[in-house]
Motif scaffolding. Sequence first.
Motif: not given
Length: 185
Positions: A106-129
């Motif tokens: 759903s549009p809400r699902g896509l929005s939530r997925l993008e939010e989680v992806r963004s958060s996980r990208r930040r975590l991966m960036a932090e762990l491998t900074h």
Amino acid sequence: MSMDMTTVGDPGLLDTLQHEVALFARRAEQTRLGGVGQVRNSMDRAAYLLLNRLDREGPMGVKALAASMGIDSSTVTRQVAPLVDTGLVKRTSHPEDGRAVVLQLSPRGLSRLEEVRSSRRRLMAELTHDWAPEERETFCSLLTRFNHALSTRQASQGSGPAPEAGVGPGSGAATGAGAETTPAS
């Protein structure tokens, strides 16, 4: 492949590798690699993988989704139910066969997925900074290869279709999505 794989390579290195993989699996499960920021950005592995698959491959039936993920239909049905209840996934009728059900992000699902992806990208960036870009690429490539080997082994042992192994470039592998393919026990 009847070769005794335990004789291949340095036993000390293989012991270290299996220990580090076990630690990774535990820590990944504990943190759910949920990203950084607010707790609301965490999402369990099953939900993330289902939403990610629907986003990448589009609407599909339960059987097709199960086959593409290497799990059985009853597992998909059980895992998708809360996603439907919370409005992240929509159940619709198949355009050609009104009796068949199609699952769609759903549009809400896509929005939530993008939010989680963004958060996980930040975590991966932090762990491998402090890693060089080449180190990130090498780690991603090796982890994808490792996940593919696990997937192939699981499939060859008669446990059904190969589960989702690594993910390709541009689909989140470098952002930690590949890490989410750790087999459930």
